[in-house]
Design a protein around this motif. Structure first.
Motif, mmCIF file in Angstrom:
data_model
loop_
_atom_site.group_PDB
_atom_site.id
_atom_site.type_symbol
_atom_site.label_atom_id
_atom_site.label_comp_id
_atom_site.label_asym_id
_atom_site.label_seq_id
_atom_site.Cartn_x
_atom_site.Cartn_y
_atom_site.Cartn_z
ATOM 1 N N GLY A 101 0.761 -1.173 -0.086
ATOM 2 C CA GLY A 101 0.180 -0.057 0.055
ATOM 3 C C GLY A 101 0.767 1.353 -0.011
ATOM 4 N N ASN A 102 0.276 2.270 -0.695
ATOM 5 C CA ASN A 102 0.695 3.627 -0.571
ATOM 6 C C ASN A 102 2.160 3.831 -1.171
ATOM 7 O OD1 ASN A 102 -1.459 4.475 0.138
ATOM 8 N ND2 ASN A 102 -0.677 4.974 2.377
ATOM 9 N N LEU A 103 2.528 2.958 -2.500
ATOM 10 C CA LEU A 103 3.626 3.309 -2.965
ATOM 11 C C LEU A 103 3.863 4.651 -3.229
ATOM 12 C CD1 LEU A 103 6.332 2.486 -4.432
ATOM 13 C CD2 LEU A 103 4.850 1.577 -6.392
ATOM 14 N N PHE A 104 2.609 5.074 -4.297
ATOM 15 C CA PHE A 104 2.479 6.520 -4.545
ATOM 16 C C PHE A 104 1.544 7.174 -3.447
ATOM 17 C CE2 PHE A 104 3.040 4.235 -8.632
ATOM 18 C CZ PHE A 104 3.949 5.076 -9.239
ATOM 19 N N GLY A 105 1.725 8.484 -3.320
ATOM 20 C CA GLY A 105 0.824 9.309 -2.480
ATOM 21 C C GLY A 105 -0.294 9.884 -3.188
ATOM 22 N N THR A 106 -0.630 9.389 -4.289
ATOM 23 C CA THR A 106 -1.648 10.081 -5.100
ATOM 24 C C THR A 106 -2.020 8.785 -6.047
ATOM 25 O OG1 THR A 106 -2.226 11.203 -6.950
ATOM 26 C CG2 THR A 106 -0.040 11.064 -6.551
ATOM 27 N N PRO A 107 -3.282 8.374 -6.533
ATOM 28 C CA PRO A 107 -3.627 7.690 -7.604
ATOM 29 C C PRO A 107 -3.290 8.160 -9.022
ATOM 30 C CG PRO A 107 -5.692 8.859 -6.664
ATOM 31 C CD PRO A 107 -4.499 9.218 -6.101
ATOM 32 N N ALA A 126 5.616 8.654 -12.625
ATOM 33 C CA ALA A 126 5.201 7.335 -13.082
ATOM 34 C C ALA A 126 6.534 6.702 -13.614
ATOM 35 C CB ALA A 126 4.386 7.478 -14.010
ATOM 36 N N GLU A 127 7.411 7.511 -14.746
ATOM 37 C CA GLU A 127 8.538 6.935 -15.006
ATOM 38 C C GLU A 127 9.599 6.717 -14.157
ATOM 39 O OE1 GLU A 127 9.462 9.957 -18.305
ATOM 40 O OE2 GLU A 127 7.965 9.079 -19.500
ATOM 41 N N ALA A 180 -2.620 5.609 -12.506
ATOM 42 C CA ALA A 180 -2.762 6.207 -14.024
ATOM 43 C C ALA A 180 -2.005 5.143 -15.041
ATOM 44 C CB ALA A 180 -2.385 7.523 -13.929
ATOM 45 N N GLY A 181 -2.022 3.816 -14.756
ATOM 46 C CA GLY A 181 -1.367 3.043 -15.677
ATOM 47 C C GLY A 181 0.185 3.293 -15.404
ATOM 48 N N ALA A 182 0.782 3.619 -14.390
ATOM 49 C CA ALA A 182 2.050 3.707 -14.410
ATOM 50 C C ALA A 182 2.840 2.496 -14.463
ATOM 51 C CB ALA A 182 2.417 4.675 -13.048
#
Length: 379
Positions: free
Chosen positions: A66-72, A79-80, A113-115
């Motif tokens: 969970g929460n690899l990113f701080g935003t969806p 992302a890159e 977002a498909g990162a």
């Protein structure tokens, strides 16, 4: 219903898991004020070190709960960056399994977002439980992601029916309990899960929720992400009859709370120096001024902060001190003087105050009023 997928990996003997959570790439850190933007860069730097330590550990699999990113919705550039780092595991033949958390939850069944779309050996668990098999290690990893709502609260206990390999690992992000009863309930679910190791997310600091039947940890954030004291670090988990859990610290920054009593300092300069003694450019600090203060010791926390804040990552000063009623009756201010009348009014206000907050306000007004009446520059 649980779906199943098989992912190959090189055999390295006994299986090991490299467990991360709450990285919060691209997150907002409002508690740091102006330093929040720079801290996002620090989060990335720390993540690079965490990935390197993971590669050096040669795990059977990497799990991110969970929460690899701080935003969806990470930016294309972010992302890159994430793809490039996770590709380092892919290139080493190490599978990466991710459960979305509350901050990077699946949006319309899509993650970030498909990162990470079509990134080799990287799998994101769906919103329904899914079992991924690593047959070369006789290891099964079952996980679930957050989506528009949290996973079913009985997911943890329901892992017991997923055993198909010698070793079973569960991965999920949980809403952290806000009461002792909530923690006890979560522990009961953990005991019923039947897994060898439960990889949890949801706490910014490291927590051991193991029971007598199941080893369960939340690793905490690799780098500071919240105003909570404690350490966080990726975990190397060696599975066996009794899993062995080893933190691998990578953080540069920390959060700390401190208390000082103003009455112990004879001048504003002494109080400033006491706060400066705590300073560290990697410390986000909250300093509480508590207890008693002298009747004529007005403290301008804004000015005080401005004197020393540049020596901290961030600094917040909260003045909760107040002059003691005993000192107010000491006769330092003649009853018939303007200052004496003001002290008498302030004393009466403090005595009839119904709450500590009201007494603190009255005490602060007293100290400021005396400073102005005596022509002193508030410190």
């Amino acid at each position: 219903m649980t779906t199943t997928e098989s992912t190959g990996a090189r055999s390295r003997g006994g299986p090991t898991i490299y467990h991360m959570a709450d990285v919060r790439l691209g997150g907002a850190f409002p508690f740091l004020g102006e330093a929040g933007s720079g801290h996002r860069a620090q989060i990335r730097e720390t993540f690079v070190r965490a990935v390197q330590l993971g590669l050096e550990s040669s795990p059977s699999a990497v799990v991110i709960s969970g929460n690899l990113f701080g935003t969806p919705f990470p930016s294309r550039e972010l992302a890159e960056f994430a793809r490039a780092q996770l590709s380092r595991f892919s290139q080493a033949g190490i599978p990466v399994l991710i459960a979305a958390g509350a901050l990077d939850a699946l949006y319309e069944k899509n993650y970030a977002a498909g990162a990470l779309t079509e990134l080799e050996r990287v799998s994101v668990f769906p919103a329904s439980p899914k079992l991924i098999a690593l047959p070369d290690h006789d290891l099964g990893i079952v996980g679930v992601s957050w989506a528009s709502s949290a996973p079913s609260p009985d997911f943890v206990a329901g892992m017991a029916g997923q055993r198909g390999s010698r070793y079973l690992v569960g991965v999920c992000y949980v809403q952290w309990p806000d009461s002792d009863d909530g923690v006890r309930s979560l522990r009961r679910q953990i005991s019923a899960s039947g897994v060898h190791y439960l990889a949890l997310g949801g706490s910014p600091v490291r927590r051991d929720l193991s029971t007598d039947k199941v080893t369960a940890w939340c690793p905490g954030a690799p780098e500071m992400v919240a105003t909570e004291e404690g350490d966080g670090a990726p975990l190397v988990v060696s599975l066996g009859s009794t899993p062995d859990v080893t933190p691998r610290p990578v953080a540069r920054r920390r959060f700390g709370r401190f208390t000082l009593q103003p009455i112990a300092y004879a001048s504003p300069e002494e109080l400033s120096e006491a706060i400066r003694a705590l300073a560290d450019p990697n410390l986000a600090a909250v300093v509480r001024l508590v207890g008693s203060s002298r009747i004529n010791q007005h403290i301008d926390v804004i000015a005080l902060r401005e004197r020393v804040a540049r020596e901290f990552l961030s600094l917040d000063i909260v003045d909760e001190s107040r002059p003691s009623l005993e000192e107010l009756g000491a006769g330092a201010y003649p009853e018939l003087s303007v200052a004496g009348k003001f002290v008498g009014l302030a004393r009466a206000e403090m005595e009839r105050a119904a709450t500590d907050e009201a007494r603190q306000r009255a005490g602060a007004a007293l100290r400021l009023g005396l400073a102005l009446l005596e022509g002193r520059r508030p410190s």
